[in-house]
Write an enzyme that holds these catalytic residues in place. Sequence first.
Site, mmCIF file in Angstrom:
data_model
loop_
_atom_site.group_PDB
_atom_site.id
_atom_site.type_symbol
_atom_site.label_atom_id
_atom_site.label_comp_id
_atom_site.label_asym_id
_atom_site.label_seq_id
_atom_site.Cartn_x
_atom_site.Cartn_y
_atom_site.Cartn_z
ATOM 1 C CB THR A 18 38.195 48.983 22.972
ATOM 2 O OG1 THR A 18 38.316 49.139 24.386
ATOM 3 C CG2 THR A 18 36.937 49.679 22.488
ATOM 4 C CG ASN B 101 36.578 44.389 33.610
ATOM 5 O OD1 ASN B 101 35.706 43.608 33.214
ATOM 6 N ND2 ASN B 101 36.390 45.683 33.635
ATOM 7 C CD GLN C 287 41.511 42.775 33.589
ATOM 8 O OE1 GLN C 287 42.449 42.459 34.311
ATOM 9 N NE2 GLN C 287 41.292 44.029 33.237
ATOM 10 C CB ALA D 86 50.372 44.765 24.848
ATOM 11 C CB THR E 49 50.865 52.043 8.717
ATOM 12 O OG1 THR E 49 50.506 52.691 7.500
ATOM 13 C CG2 THR E 49 52.342 51.700 8.700
ATOM 14 C CB CYS F 16 35.961 51.819 30.367
ATOM 15 S SG CYS F 16 37.438 50.956 29.890
HETATM 16 N N1 PMP Z 1 38.013 44.032 28.128
HETATM 17 C C1 PMP Z 1 38.362 43.960 29.413
HETATM 18 C C2 PMP Z 1 37.903 42.783 30.228
HETATM 19 C C3 PMP Z 1 39.149 44.964 29.992
HETATM 20 O O1 PMP Z 1 39.485 44.885 31.276
HETATM 21 C C4 PMP Z 1 39.565 46.057 29.186
HETATM 22 C C5 PMP Z 1 40.426 47.162 29.764
HETATM 23 N N2 PMP Z 1 39.850 47.793 30.875
HETATM 24 C C6 PMP Z 1 39.160 46.092 27.828
HETATM 25 C C7 PMP Z 1 38.397 45.065 27.348
HETATM 26 C C8 PMP Z 1 39.553 47.233 26.927
HETATM 27 O O2 PMP Z 1 40.896 47.173 26.608
HETATM 28 P P1 PMP Z 1 41.655 48.350 25.789
HETATM 29 O O3 PMP Z 1 41.870 49.433 26.779
HETATM 30 O O4 PMP Z 1 42.899 47.707 25.274
HETATM 31 O O5 PMP Z 1 40.770 48.797 24.695
#
Ligand code: PMP
Length: 405
Positions: A80, A162, A199, A220, A257, A349
């Site tokens: 994100t 995703n 993904q 990760a 940090t 999300c």
């Molecule tokens: N991009 C994609 C395609 C995802 O699948 C996700 C996680 N669902 C994210 C971004 C966001 O990742 P993070 O939870 O590390 O912020």
Amino acid sequence: MKNNNNKNKQIIYLDNASATPIDKEVLKVMSESFKNDFYNSSAIFEGGLEVKNKIEENRKSIANFLGGRKEEIIFTSGATESNNLAILGVVSYAKKFFKKPHIITSSIEHASVLEVLYALERENKIELSLIGVDEKGYLDLKSLKKNLQENTVLVSIMYANNEIGRIFDLKEISKTIRHFRKNKKENNNFPYFHTDATQATNYLDMNTSRLGVDLLSMNAAKIYGPKSIGVLYKKVNVNIENILFGGNQEFGLRPGTLNPALISGLVKALEITNQVKDKEIKRLANLKSRLYLDLQKVFKKHNLEIKLNGTLENSLPNILNITIPKIPSDLLLIELSMKGIYVSEKSACKTGEKSNSHVIVAMYGKKEEKISSLRFSLGRATKKEDLSFVIKTINQILIKLKDWY
Ligand code: PMP
């Protein structure tokens, strides 16, 4: 099948697209680092320098994995943040050249790309073009080409989706962008090409020069590593501005940090991913097509016709998304969860939103009725027997829910 110690219940986990369990080796490396590497890596006494050296070694490993250079790796808190930094960072820099920079993206990006762009558009700071997908989730490349214009500063297209697992042809897109760049009036580097590869990391070629991308986001948490650590790859000749203010860590682009333990976990996770990639692609693709056939059969037994969202080809080997007639997906999710089978409907999300997922809307158009879809995302722990149990359980659930159809 996994034993969930807390509840003493067998769990079949099929939501690996939203989070993967941490690999034991990763945990070991991190635990050592949490114990030993507590000095601030910006400190100039010996302990601090040692931590810094470890981080720089790890930065080099990630650069190698992405076919890039050390100074092209920026550590963030996850995908994100990487997506936000790429988009807001480019816009901030591009404002020097254009009053209203233009950005192109696809209609099925993750919310961490789309929502930033919508916010910038609402504030009248950018001009935005959304490239649609067809019923199978394929990108309209012709429309992408047509939408490129003199003030286009960024094209942000994800590597793999995703929700439906669709893989986009990044090489083709970068070719189109390079061709446009060459023939532009203004001699600048725009548009940059950014991809959200979150993904894709487990299964696809991640070499940034082969792909022809300028910016790439990954984390990760989807590769059996820790949560809250990610990377923004930024090619050296690409300019972005910082969006957070504070220290001058990460070339001034991401103050704060650094966490050496999370970084070492990310590197170990990448190492393992690389080792098992080829084997896992084959194994999971087989399991996935078998699962699709068996799901078709079990629903058919109850006179229900399921529909594959996307296609089996050109899609990630671990994501299977289907539409189910008549029965609401929430009900199925709860029934499955009660039997210890964890699946999801859409991106984690967006849980709680009652409307159809934006990916489903992009493929089939806006519909009044709620489309009932289920996403099965397999992972390293998924076994053939687990999927047989899933099919058996769905059969029992369909018998129980007879009144719905
Ligand atoms: N991009 C994609 C395609 C995802 O699948 C996700 C996680 N669902 C994210 C971004 C966001 O990742 P993070 O939870 O590390 O912020």
